[in-house]
Design a protein around this motif. Structure first.
Motif, mmCIF file in Angstrom:
data_model
loop_
_atom_site.group_PDB
_atom_site.id
_atom_site.type_symbol
_atom_site.label_atom_id
_atom_site.label_comp_id
_atom_site.label_asym_id
_atom_site.label_seq_id
_atom_site.Cartn_x
_atom_site.Cartn_y
_atom_site.Cartn_z
ATOM 1 N N VAL A 59 4.758 1.651 1.763
ATOM 2 C CA VAL A 59 5.837 2.414 1.144
ATOM 3 C C VAL A 59 5.334 3.820 0.887
ATOM 4 O O VAL A 59 4.124 4.055 0.820
ATOM 5 C CB VAL A 59 6.309 1.765 -0.180
ATOM 6 N N ASP A 60 6.268 4.776 0.749
ATOM 7 C CA ASP A 60 5.828 6.140 0.456
ATOM 8 C C ASP A 60 5.703 6.336 -1.053
ATOM 9 O O ASP A 60 5.936 5.413 -1.844
ATOM 10 C CB ASP A 60 6.741 7.181 1.116
ATOM 11 N N THR A 61 5.340 7.538 -1.464
ATOM 12 C CA THR A 61 5.063 7.779 -2.884
ATOM 13 C C THR A 61 6.311 7.655 -3.746
ATOM 14 O O THR A 61 6.242 7.198 -4.884
ATOM 15 C CB THR A 61 4.419 9.168 -3.077
ATOM 16 N N ASP A 62 7.472 8.053 -3.227
ATOM 17 C CA ASP A 62 8.714 7.872 -3.977
ATOM 18 C C ASP A 62 8.943 6.398 -4.284
ATOM 19 O O ASP A 62 9.284 6.021 -5.408
ATOM 20 C CB ASP A 62 9.909 8.409 -3.185
ATOM 21 N N GLU A 63 8.789 5.579 -3.266
ATOM 22 C CA GLU A 63 9.040 4.150 -3.416
ATOM 23 C C GLU A 63 8.008 3.493 -4.323
ATOM 24 O O GLU A 63 8.340 2.639 -5.154
ATOM 25 C CB GLU A 63 9.042 3.483 -2.041
ATOM 26 N N ASN A 69 6.396 4.901 -6.752
ATOM 27 C CA ASN A 69 6.625 5.329 -8.138
ATOM 28 C C ASN A 69 7.820 4.632 -8.783
ATOM 29 O O ASN A 69 8.005 4.702 -9.995
ATOM 30 C CB ASN A 69 6.839 6.844 -8.193
ATOM 31 N N ALA A 70 8.629 3.953 -7.977
ATOM 32 C CA ALA A 70 9.813 3.288 -8.503
ATOM 33 C C ALA A 70 9.485 1.997 -9.243
ATOM 34 O O ALA A 70 10.321 1.484 -9.967
ATOM 35 C CB ALA A 70 10.795 2.993 -7.370
ATOM 36 N N PHE A 71 8.300 1.473 -9.027
ATOM 37 C CA PHE A 71 7.933 0.262 -9.760
ATOM 38 C C PHE A 71 6.509 0.403 -10.298
ATOM 39 O O PHE A 71 5.612 0.885 -9.620
ATOM 40 C CB PHE A 71 8.071 -0.998 -8.888
ATOM 41 N N ALA A 72 6.343 0.004 -11.565
ATOM 42 C CA ALA A 72 5.003 0.045 -12.170
ATOM 43 C C ALA A 72 4.173 -1.052 -11.546
ATOM 44 O O ALA A 72 4.593 -2.205 -11.500
ATOM 45 C CB ALA A 72 5.108 -0.145 -13.678
ATOM 46 N N ASN A 73 3.002 -0.726 -11.078
ATOM 47 C CA ASN A 73 2.190 -1.748 -10.412
ATOM 48 C C ASN A 73 0.751 -1.666 -10.867
ATOM 49 O O ASN A 73 0.303 -0.656 -11.416
ATOM 50 C CB ASN A 73 2.280 -1.587 -8.895
ATOM 51 N N GLU A 102 7.217 -5.362 -15.793
ATOM 52 C CA GLU A 102 8.461 -4.882 -16.396
ATOM 53 C C GLU A 102 9.294 -3.965 -15.505
ATOM 54 O O GLU A 102 10.328 -3.467 -15.934
ATOM 55 C CB GLU A 102 8.191 -4.188 -17.741
ATOM 56 N N ARG A 103 8.873 -3.703 -14.262
ATOM 57 C CA ARG A 103 9.678 -2.848 -13.376
ATOM 58 C C ARG A 103 9.737 -3.435 -11.969
ATOM 59 O O ARG A 103 9.752 -2.704 -10.979
ATOM 60 C CB ARG A 103 9.118 -1.428 -13.327
ATOM 61 N N ALA A 104 9.758 -4.754 -11.874
ATOM 62 C CA ALA A 104 9.880 -5.388 -10.570
ATOM 63 C C ALA A 104 11.200 -4.990 -9.924
ATOM 64 O O ALA A 104 12.192 -4.728 -10.605
ATOM 65 C CB ALA A 104 9.796 -6.900 -10.710
ATOM 66 N N GLU A 111 0.837 -1.197 0.000
ATOM 67 C CA GLU A 111 0.000 0.000 0.000
ATOM 68 C C GLU A 111 0.875 1.251 0.000
ATOM 69 O O GLU A 111 1.922 1.286 0.652
ATOM 70 C CB GLU A 111 -0.913 0.008 1.230
ATOM 71 N N THR A 112 0.432 2.260 -0.735
ATOM 72 C CA THR A 112 1.163 3.528 -0.796
ATOM 73 C C THR A 112 0.657 4.470 0.283
ATOM 74 O O THR A 112 -0.533 4.759 0.370
ATOM 75 C CB THR A 112 0.988 4.190 -2.168
#
Length: 213
Positions: A171-175, A177-181, A149-151, A8-9
């Motif tokens: 995780v926060d929003t930075d984290e 955004n680091a992976f497409a989900n 494709e961004r695991a 969860e974000t």
């Protein structure tokens, strides 16, 4: 079979003490319930505040209930740069030595001397599931995300165990955004090197140097 951990974000938000809330919203003011959050007993309130730092601000920031013993502001590392304050990663509730900010409410403003944190990525876990996964409170683990494709692998994820928790990784929003989900992202726990990222780095360096493990 590895256990899937819902991810969860957690966007920027504020926890407030009763005393500070009344300073900002007026004597006798109470939090107005809007909806329950995923963790039992936690809820989104109607009230909003502005977070003001030396360089910038964020308006309309959500307050989460219930009241806490101390006011705490949770932002991302990117947010700290806009605010102009140091980004200090801490577990929730560990605010000694953290930077402060000014909170602006409808009645008054309030400057807190400490309490602004970048929340350490963590997993909420009830005791029965911790036992099944051979984990205990404050263990550090790696989490592999399932993603298109961004695991990626999150290191230094702290496990928090309590009967009041529902299983979820935050995780926060930075984290995030680091992976497409997709709409229901999840991860799988790996307890490598006791969860310590520096051990993984050392291991990778040794492999690169051709040292067989």
């Amino acid at each position: 079979m590895p256990r899937k951990i819902p991810i969860e974000t957690s966007a920027r938000h504020i926890h407030v003490s009763k005393e500070d809330f009344e300073t900002l919203f007026g004597p006798g003011a109470e939090l107005t319930f809007v909806k329950e959050l995923s963790q039992p007993g936690q809820f989104l309130s109607k009230e909003r505040l502005t977070i003001q730092g030396p360089k910038g601000s964020f308006e309309n920031v959500a307050i989460l209930g219930p009241f806490r013993s101390a006011t705490q502001v949770e932002v991302s590392m990117t947010d700290t740069r806009k605010l102009g304050i140091p980004g200090v990663i801490r577990q929730s509730g560990s605010i000694d030595g953290t930077p402060g900010c000014t909170l602006i409410g409808p009645q008054n403003s309030l400057t807190i001397e400490k309490g602004v944190i970048v929340a350490k990525r963590h997993i909420h876990m009830p005791p029965d599931q911790a036992i099944r996964m051979n984990l205990k409170d404050n263990d550090d683990v790696f989490v592999i995300t399932q993603s298109y494709e961004r695991a990626l692998i999150f290191a230094d994820v702290v496990v928090r165990v309590s009967p009041s928790f529902k299983l979820a990784m935050h995780v926060d929003t930075d984290e995030a955004n680091a992976f497409a989900n997709d709409a229901s992202p999840y991860g799988t726990i790996l307890k490598l090197f006791d969860g310590k990222a520096y051990d993984l780095q050392m291991w990778a360096q040794e492999l690169e140097q051709g040292i067989k493990r």
